[in-house]
Design an enzyme around this catalytic site. Structure first.
Site, PDB file in Angstrom:
ATOM      1  N   ASN A   1     -49.103  42.102  -5.218  1.00 40.65           N
ATOM      2  CA  ASN A   1     -48.422  41.955  -6.517  1.00 40.65           C
ATOM      3  C   ASN A   1     -48.232  43.349  -7.129  1.00 40.65           C
ATOM      4  O   ASN A   1     -49.204  44.063  -7.380  1.00 40.65           O
ATOM      5  CB  ASN A   1     -49.275  41.060  -7.427  1.00 40.65           C
ATOM      6  CG  ASN A   1     -48.659  40.880  -8.801  1.00 40.65           C
ATOM      7  OD1 ASN A   1     -48.194  41.833  -9.413  1.00 40.65           O
ATOM      8  ND2 ASN A   1     -48.655  39.666  -9.298  1.00 40.65           N
TER       9      ASN A   1
ATOM     10  N   ASP B   1     -46.639  44.114 -10.033  1.00 41.10           N
ATOM     11  CA  ASP B   1     -46.312  44.108 -11.471  1.00 41.10           C
ATOM     12  C   ASP B   1     -46.752  45.382 -12.182  1.00 41.10           C
ATOM     13  O   ASP B   1     -46.046  45.897 -13.056  1.00 41.10           O
ATOM     14  CB  ASP B   1     -47.029  42.954 -12.194  1.00 41.10           C
ATOM     15  CG  ASP B   1     -46.490  41.597 -11.819  1.00 41.10           C
ATOM     16  OD1 ASP B   1     -45.452  41.527 -11.158  1.00 41.10           O
ATOM     17  OD2 ASP B   1     -47.149  40.602 -12.193  1.00 41.10           O
ATOM     18  N   HIS B   2     -47.955  45.854 -11.827  1.00 39.74           N
ATOM     19  CA  HIS B   2     -48.504  46.943 -12.636  1.00 39.74           C
ATOM     20  C   HIS B   2     -47.932  48.319 -12.289  1.00 39.74           C
ATOM     21  O   HIS B   2     -48.164  49.287 -13.003  1.00 39.74           O
ATOM     22  CB  HIS B   2     -50.028  46.900 -12.621  1.00 39.74           C
ATOM     23  CG  HIS B   2     -50.507  45.639 -13.310  1.00 39.74           C
ATOM     24  ND1 HIS B   2     -50.117  45.329 -14.596  1.00 39.74           N
ATOM     25  CD2 HIS B   2     -51.243  44.591 -12.869  1.00 39.74           C
ATOM     26  CE1 HIS B   2     -50.627  44.143 -14.921  1.00 39.74           C
ATOM     27  NE2 HIS B   2     -51.307  43.675 -13.892  1.00 39.74           N
TER      28      HIS B   2
ATOM     29  N   HIS C   1     -44.159  38.976 -11.014  1.00 39.81           N
ATOM     30  CA  HIS C   1     -44.109  37.951 -12.057  1.00 39.81           C
ATOM     31  C   HIS C   1     -43.054  38.365 -13.075  1.00 39.81           C
ATOM     32  O   HIS C   1     -43.233  39.350 -13.793  1.00 39.81           O
ATOM     33  CB  HIS C   1     -45.501  37.857 -12.717  1.00 39.81           C
ATOM     34  CG  HIS C   1     -45.618  36.765 -13.732  1.00 39.81           C
ATOM     35  ND1 HIS C   1     -46.819  36.439 -14.314  1.00 39.81           N
ATOM     36  CD2 HIS C   1     -44.710  35.922 -14.271  1.00 39.81           C
ATOM     37  CE1 HIS C   1     -46.641  35.441 -15.168  1.00 39.81           C
ATOM     38  NE2 HIS C   1     -45.362  35.119 -15.174  1.00 39.81           N
TER      39      HIS C   1
ATOM     40  N   ARG D   1     -42.013  37.801 -16.277  1.00 36.72           N
ATOM     41  CA  ARG D   1     -42.492  37.123 -17.494  1.00 36.72           C
ATOM     42  C   ARG D   1     -41.357  36.968 -18.485  1.00 36.72           C
ATOM     43  O   ARG D   1     -40.426  37.789 -18.520  1.00 36.72           O
ATOM     44  CB  ARG D   1     -43.629  37.926 -18.135  1.00 36.72           C
ATOM     45  CG  ARG D   1     -44.879  37.985 -17.294  1.00 36.72           C
ATOM     46  CD  ARG D   1     -46.025  38.594 -18.084  1.00 36.72           C
ATOM     47  NE  ARG D   1     -46.580  37.647 -19.006  1.00 36.72           N
ATOM     48  CZ  ARG D   1     -47.729  37.004 -18.809  1.00 36.72           C
ATOM     49  NH1 ARG D   1     -48.465  37.231 -17.751  1.00 36.72           N
ATOM     50  NH2 ARG D   1     -48.154  36.145 -19.694  1.00 36.72           N
TER      51      ARG D   1
ATOM     52  N   ARG E   1     -42.561  42.136 -19.993  1.00 38.64           N
ATOM     53  CA  ARG E   1     -43.445  43.265 -20.311  1.00 38.64           C
ATOM     54  C   ARG E   1     -43.580  44.256 -19.154  1.00 38.64           C
ATOM     55  O   ARG E   1     -43.885  45.404 -19.357  1.00 38.64           O
ATOM     56  CB  ARG E   1     -44.829  42.777 -20.736  1.00 38.64           C
ATOM     57  CG  ARG E   1     -45.596  42.080 -19.643  1.00 38.64           C
ATOM     58  CD  ARG E   1     -46.997  41.747 -20.078  1.00 38.64           C
ATOM     59  NE  ARG E   1     -47.013  40.649 -21.021  1.00 38.64           N
ATOM     60  CZ  ARG E   1     -48.108  39.938 -21.289  1.00 38.64           C
ATOM     61  NH1 ARG E   1     -49.245  40.243 -20.717  1.00 38.64           N
ATOM     62  NH2 ARG E   1     -48.072  38.925 -22.129  1.00 38.64           N
ATOM     63  N   HIS E   2     -43.347  43.784 -17.921  1.00 37.50           N
ATOM     64  CA  HIS E   2     -43.380  44.736 -16.798  1.00 37.50           C
ATOM     65  C   HIS E   2     -42.142  44.570 -15.898  1.00 37.50           C
ATOM     66  O   HIS E   2     -41.247  45.384 -15.939  1.00 37.50           O
ATOM     67  CB  HIS E   2     -44.710  44.706 -16.023  1.00 37.50           C
ATOM     68  CG  HIS E   2     -45.335  43.346 -15.825  1.00 37.50           C
ATOM     69  ND1 HIS E   2     -44.668  42.281 -15.302  1.00 37.50           N
ATOM     70  CD2 HIS E   2     -46.600  42.911 -16.078  1.00 37.50           C
ATOM     71  CE1 HIS E   2     -45.472  41.239 -15.222  1.00 37.50           C
ATOM     72  NE2 HIS E   2     -46.647  41.577 -15.711  1.00 37.50           N
TER      73      HIS E   2
ATOM     74  N   GLU F   1     -43.450  34.885  -9.133  1.00 29.99           N
ATOM     75  CA  GLU F   1     -44.268  34.085 -10.050  1.00 29.99           C
ATOM     76  C   GLU F   1     -43.456  33.873 -11.318  1.00 29.99           C
ATOM     77  O   GLU F   1     -42.865  34.825 -11.844  1.00 29.99           O
ATOM     78  CB  GLU F   1     -45.560  34.826 -10.394  1.00 29.99           C
ATOM     79  CG  GLU F   1     -46.472  35.026  -9.205  1.00 29.99           C
ATOM     80  CD  GLU F   1     -47.632  35.942  -9.519  1.00 29.99           C
ATOM     81  OE1 GLU F   1     -48.436  36.174  -8.605  1.00 29.99           O
ATOM     82  OE2 GLU F   1     -47.737  36.457 -10.651  1.00 29.99           O
TER      83      GLU F   1
ATOM     84  N   THR G   1     -53.056  38.477 -19.274  1.00 35.11           N
ATOM     85  CA  THR G   1     -52.625  38.095 -17.930  1.00 35.11           C
ATOM     86  C   THR G   1     -52.674  36.578 -17.864  1.00 35.11           C
ATOM     87  O   THR G   1     -53.055  35.931 -18.845  1.00 35.11           O
ATOM     88  CB  THR G   1     -53.525  38.760 -16.862  1.00 35.11           C
ATOM     89  OG1 THR G   1     -53.092  38.357 -15.563  1.00 35.11           O
ATOM     90  CG2 THR G   1     -54.992  38.391 -17.029  1.00 35.11           C
ATOM     91  N   THR G   2     -52.273  35.987 -16.732  1.00 29.45           N
ATOM     92  CA  THR G   2     -52.236  34.522 -16.636  1.00 29.45           C
ATOM     93  C   THR G   2     -53.663  33.976 -16.695  1.00 29.45           C
ATOM     94  O   THR G   2     -54.431  34.113 -15.758  1.00 29.45           O
ATOM     95  CB  THR G   2     -51.548  34.099 -15.315  1.00 29.45           C
ATOM     96  OG1 THR G   2     -50.397  34.915 -15.135  1.00 29.45           O
ATOM     97  CG2 THR G   2     -51.142  32.646 -15.356  1.00 29.45           C
TER      98      THR G   2
ATOM     99  N   GLU H   1     -51.571  27.463  -5.320  1.00 30.41           N
ATOM    100  CA  GLU H   1     -52.313  28.723  -5.373  1.00 30.41           C
ATOM    101  C   GLU H   1     -53.479  28.485  -6.334  1.00 30.41           C
ATOM    102  O   GLU H   1     -53.269  28.136  -7.502  1.00 30.41           O
ATOM    103  CB  GLU H   1     -51.426  29.873  -5.858  1.00 30.41           C
ATOM    104  CG  GLU H   1     -52.208  31.187  -5.891  1.00 30.41           C
ATOM    105  CD  GLU H   1     -51.323  32.418  -6.054  1.00 30.41           C
ATOM    106  OE1 GLU H   1     -50.189  32.423  -5.536  1.00 30.41           O
ATOM    107  OE2 GLU H   1     -51.783  33.364  -6.708  1.00 30.41           O
TER     108      GLU H   1
ATOM    109  N   HIS I   1     -55.607  35.914  -8.249  1.00 28.73           N
ATOM    110  CA  HIS I   1     -56.030  36.301  -9.600  1.00 28.73           C
ATOM    111  C   HIS I   1     -57.487  36.775  -9.617  1.00 28.73           C
ATOM    112  O   HIS I   1     -58.405  36.006  -9.393  1.00 28.73           O
ATOM    113  CB  HIS I   1     -55.853  35.182 -10.627  1.00 28.73           C
ATOM    114  CG  HIS I   1     -55.902  35.725 -12.027  1.00 28.73           C
ATOM    115  ND1 HIS I   1     -54.765  36.067 -12.720  1.00 28.73           N
ATOM    116  CD2 HIS I   1     -56.932  36.056 -12.806  1.00 28.73           C
ATOM    117  CE1 HIS I   1     -55.109  36.557 -13.877  1.00 28.73           C
ATOM    118  NE2 HIS I   1     -56.426  36.569 -13.966  1.00 28.73           N
TER     119      HIS I   1
HETATM  120  N1  PXP Z   1     -51.367  35.075  -8.473  1.00 29.52           N
HETATM  121  C1  PXP Z   1     -50.837  34.668  -9.661  1.00 29.52           C
HETATM  122  C2  PXP Z   1     -50.182  33.328  -9.715  1.00 29.52           C
HETATM  123  C3  PXP Z   1     -50.873  35.503 -10.800  1.00 29.52           C
HETATM  124  O1  PXP Z   1     -50.340  35.079 -11.962  1.00 29.52           O
HETATM  125  C4  PXP Z   1     -51.446  36.790 -10.683  1.00 29.52           C
HETATM  126  C5  PXP Z   1     -51.439  37.708 -11.856  1.00 29.52           C
HETATM  127  O2  PXP Z   1     -50.132  38.029 -12.194  1.00 29.52           O
HETATM  128  C6  PXP Z   1     -51.950  37.171  -9.421  1.00 29.52           C
HETATM  129  C7  PXP Z   1     -51.925  36.294  -8.345  1.00 29.52           C
HETATM  130  C8  PXP Z   1     -52.536  38.538  -9.199  1.00 29.52           C
HETATM  131  O3  PXP Z   1     -53.708  38.670  -9.941  1.00 29.52           O
HETATM  132  P1  PXP Z   1     -54.450  40.080  -9.981  1.00 29.52           P
HETATM  133  O4  PXP Z   1     -53.501  41.058 -10.576  1.00 29.52           O
HETATM  134  O5  PXP Z   1     -55.644  39.808 -10.849  1.00 29.52           O
HETATM  135  O6  PXP Z   1     -54.818  40.423  -8.564  1.00 29.52           O
END
Ligand code: PXP
Length: 245
Positions: A7, A9-10, A43, A45, A49-50, A70, A100-101, A151, A196
């Protein structure tokens, strides 16, 4: 073998902090894939935001492995998903104020809308996963609405591992729920994914679950990449998963 979806996103969080055009998400995809990632996850959103809408269009073009989106089951985002057609989507709950989620989706409350969304997405060839808590009832509901995969939200697993330890009652109880939900998913012919809060310290136990198909991991990999570089951070995670399962 358990697949790793990275992922990213960051990486976009850093870019958006300055509203710049770097660091490049496309560059990150190339590095992750070279390092052995089996897929790229983002993701989109509702508050952007990202990840931005254009990012997802670009990633669709450049990701060679698989793109997993996502997303909330909202009209706006479903429309974008149907246009972009990622390989898979993971439907998640979304609250504007959350960092976060924070939890899994309650499929019971949203059942009719979710069933419609799943049908539309599947009709356009997108594989659909649903992000839920480790709860057998929720797994069965996912099967009823026609999802291809679940998931499991590992937030509690990660929190209890860190704060209470793997021998604690809290961790063991959560692990038991994860095992029961995993068995229910496999018996319902759902693919079994998890994500997550997974990191380099807490992965071992969840890797041992029979039938686990994919992990989606973001924060811990991107955080490690600050010190090791992205390629090394992904290679380390891949090796850890392969050693542990
Ligand atoms: N899976 C889902 C469905 C998520 O929403 C997230 C966070 O965006 C992740 C995985 C990844 O989580 P993490 O960034 O804590 O590894």
């Amino acid at each position: 073998m358990i697949n790793l979806g990275v992922n990213i996103d960051h990486i976009a969080t850093i870019r958006q902090a300055r509203k710049e055009d770097f660091p490049s998400l496309i560059g990150a995809v190339a590095v992750c894939e070279r390092a052995g990632a089996n897929g790229i996850t983002v993701h989109l959103r509702e508050d952007r935001r990202h990840i931005q809408t254009d990012d997802v269009y670009n990633l669709r073009k450049f990701a060679k492995t698989k793109l997993n989106l996502e997303m909330a089951a909202s009209e706006e985002i479903v429309k974008i998903a149907l246009d972009i057609r990622p390989n898979s989507v993971c439907i998640v709950p979304e609250k504007r104020q959350e960092l976060t989620t924070e939890g899994g989706l309650d499929v019971k409350i949203n059942k009719r809308n979710l069933a419609n969304v799943v049908e539309k997405l599947k009709k356009s060839g997108i594989m659909v996963s649903v992000f839920i808590e480790a709860d057998v009832g929720q797994v069965l509901l996912c099967s009823q609405i026609g999802a291809d995969a679940i998931e499991l939200h590992c937030g509690k697993y990660a929190k209890f591992f860190k704060e209470n330890g793997e021998n604690s009652r809290e961790f063991k109880t959560e692990m038991e729920k994860i095992l029961e939900a995993s068995r229910a998913a496999l018996e319902s012919n759902l693919l079994l994914n998890a994500g997550h809060g997974l990191d380099y310290n807490n992965l071992e136990k969840i890797c041992k679950i029979t039938g686990m198909n994919e992990f989606n991991i973001g924060f811990s990999i991107i955080a490690r990449a600050i010190f090791t570089g992205l390629e090394r951070a992904v290679v380390d995670m891949k090796e850890l998963i392969d050693r542990s399962c």
